[in-house]
Design a protein around this motif. Structure first.
Motif, short mmCIF file in Angstrom:
data_model
loop_
_atom_site.label_atom_id
_atom_site.label_comp_id
_atom_site.label_asym_id
_atom_site.label_seq_id
_atom_site.Cartn_x
_atom_site.Cartn_y
_atom_site.Cartn_z
N GLY A 1 74.73 19.78 10.20
CA GLY A 1 73.45 20.35 9.81
C GLY A 1 72.29 19.62 10.44
N GLU B 1 71.36 23.61 -1.24
CA GLU B 1 72.62 22.88 -1.39
C GLU B 1 73.52 23.10 -0.18
N LEU B 2 73.52 24.32 0.36
CA LEU B 2 74.33 24.60 1.54
C LEU B 2 73.86 23.77 2.73
N THR B 3 72.57 23.74 2.95
CA THR B 3 72.05 22.95 4.08
C THR B 3 72.34 21.47 3.89
N GLN B 4 72.31 21.01 2.65
CA GLN B 4 72.61 19.61 2.39
C GLN B 4 74.08 19.30 2.69
N ARG B 5 74.97 20.23 2.31
CA ARG B 5 76.39 20.02 2.59
C ARG B 5 76.65 20.01 4.11
N LEU B 6 75.96 20.90 4.82
CA LEU B 6 76.13 20.93 6.28
C LEU B 6 75.65 19.62 6.90
N ASP C 1 75.53 16.71 5.37
CA ASP C 1 76.48 15.67 4.99
C ASP C 1 77.75 15.74 5.83
N ALA C 2 78.11 16.96 6.28
CA ALA C 2 79.32 17.13 7.10
C ALA C 2 79.05 16.83 8.56
N ARG D 1 70.79 27.41 -4.03
CA ARG D 1 72.07 27.53 -3.33
C ARG D 1 71.88 27.30 -1.82
N VAL E 1 67.11 21.03 5.91
CA VAL E 1 67.14 20.58 4.51
C VAL E 1 65.72 20.46 3.96
#
Length: 478
Positions: free
Chosen positions: A223, A212-217, A219-220, A209, A228
């Motif tokens: 981050g 995945e959070l760091t990856q979403r950040l 991607d946005a 989790r 990651v």
């Protein structure tokens, strides 16, 4: 009537033997002295984790785990090493039965038939050139002999054989103790591995989790690629810990199958699915040193080996004195089978036989020296067995008590690590801290969880080790 010289010799020798009987037949068993601690409380008994109550034979039932109860029962019934030890006990007991026959008369029955023709030269009055007649001979007989045990040789042989049988029974008990303890240990190891696998999997879920959070950040666009990479590295490191844990669990299951007399393909479903090692809900009853030495089958085995060695000194010493055997025989010899019942063909003999290896007394004394040295070695082994029993018990008590303290400290550390991880994530979510702090806190929590699970496993392992050195699990019918 004047006695014949041979009869006078037998009478005189028998009289001398009776006078010498009071000198027989060697030393008694050496004193098996116990150290002072053997009659007192254990040094480690002050811990609240143990009690002074007498140790239990069915100690595994203290865990109140039906699966463990069933596995130990199965192992005690089907273990191959136990079967071999039981067979050895039957063999030694049969040898004791053979030794006891020395108290009984020995009997031999014979029945023979022969046909033949002697040389003409050995037949008086036979005409020149004539052949000697062929003759048939029939013979039946019964011989009885009994050794008069004036100097205790037979009695010492029986005592040695009885001590050997007792030692073999104690050796069987040693195997029973080991089988019960190793079965419980293999079950606990499988359960502990499952618990550690569960901790690792929960950590993997948490780190997944986080990754995945760091990856979403990232991607946005808010981050950091370094975050990651760090999250993914922590995740893969935890995943890498799972295969060795699964291998350890499978190895414990395979050991358990072997202990219960099964193949690795027939591993216990209960052990494979158990979620945590068995736990005790009460202090371990350990008794005291005197109770320990009375229970430990290896101590009893060493004491019986000592008794057997002392008896064999007596057997060797008895060879210094004459051996007297009373014998009798009766039978019939005839030239025709139907003549065996005729009174004129009847024969009998009766009389004592005295054998004495007096001219070879040096060999007898050498055998006595050998037996005496074996007895001294048996005494030293007994003393060492007693000391090792006490040392193993004190060590097990110390390991168990200290691991309990370590587990308490690790539990407190794990709780603090969990709180730190929670606060670090809250600070990160609020933008007050970097992701590196979150990752470090989660890594610390994962390590604390793993250490606590390992300590839980060690606590159970040290409990079982303590039960083993207390010699639980051997009582029962043999």
């Amino acid at each position: 009537m004047t006695q014949r010289p041979s009869l006078r010799f037998l009478t005189a020798t028998a009289g001398a033997s009776l006078l010498l009987a009071s000198c027989a037949v060697g030393p008694k068993a050496p004193d098996a002295a116990l150290p002072p601690q053997a009659s007192g409380a254990f040094i480690g008994a002050a811990s609240p984790s143990v009690s002074a109550e007498a140790a239990r034979d069915d100690w595994w039932r203290l865990y109140q785990d039906p699966a463990l109860d069933a596995l130990v029962t199965e192992a005690l019934a089907g273990n191959n090493e136990l079967e071999a030890a039981a067979a050895n006990l039957r063999r030694v007991r049969a040898a004791l039965g053979e030794a006891r026959t020395g108290r009984l008369p020995g009997t031999t029955t014979t029945a023979a038939f022969s046909t033949g023709r002697p040389s003409a030269a050995t037949v008086p009055g036979l005409p020149a050139g004539a052949e000697a007649p062929e003759t048939d001979t029939y013979d039946v007989g019964l011989d009885v002999s009994y050794e008069v045990d004036l100097f205790g040789r037979v009695g010492s042989v029986i005592r040695a054989a009885r001590a050997d049988a007792d030692a073999a029974a104690a050796a069987l008990d040693v195997v029973r103790v080991s089988v019960a303890a190793e079965t419980a240990r293999a079950y606990a190891d499988a359960c502990s591995a499952n618990a550690r696998i569960d901790v690792a999997q929960r950590t993997v879920e948490l780190q997944t989790r986080t990754m995945e959070l760091t990856q979403r950040l990232l991607d946005a666009g808010s981050g950091d690629g370094l975050d990651v990479a760090r999250a993914r590295s922590a995740l893969e490191t935890t995943r890498a810990s799972l295969p060795p844990l699964r291998a350890a669990r499978d190895g414990a299951l395979f050991r358990l199958a072997t202990l219960t007399g099964r193949t690795p393909a027939e591993t216990s479903a209960a052990a494979r699915s158990c979620a945590r090692p068995p736990q005790l809900s009460r202090p371990i009853p350990v008794g005291d040193g005197a109770q320990l030495l009375a229970r430990r089958p290896d101590v009893r085995r060493a004491e019986r080996d000592l008794a057997a060695a002392a008896a064999r000194v007596n057997v060797a010493t008895a060879d210094l004195f004459p051996r007297i055997t009373l014998g009798a025989g009766l039978g019939a010899t005839a030239l025709e089978a139907d003549g065996l019942g005729d009174s004129e063909n009847f024969r009998f003999s009766v009389g004592p036989l005295i054998s004495w290896s007096f001219p070879n007394v040096l060999a007898a004394r050498a055998r006595i020296e050998q037996a005496g040295a074996a007895s001294d070695a048996a005494l030293a082994r007994f003393d060492q067995t007693v000391l090792v029993a006490l040392q193993e018990t004190e060590t097990a008590l110390a390991e168990y008590a200290n691991e309990l303290d370590r587990r308490s400290a690790l539990q407190a550390a794990r709780n603090q690590a969990a709180e730190a991880a929670r606060l670090s994530r809250l600070r990160f979510d609020a933008g007050a801290d970097s992701f590196l702090s979150v990752l470090d806190a989660e890594r610390t929590l994962a390590a604390a969880d793993a250490q606590l699970a390992g300590s839980e496993a060690l606590v159970t392992t040290y409990q079982i080790s303590l039960f083993k050195v207390l010699a639980g699990g051997w009582a029962g019918e043999i």
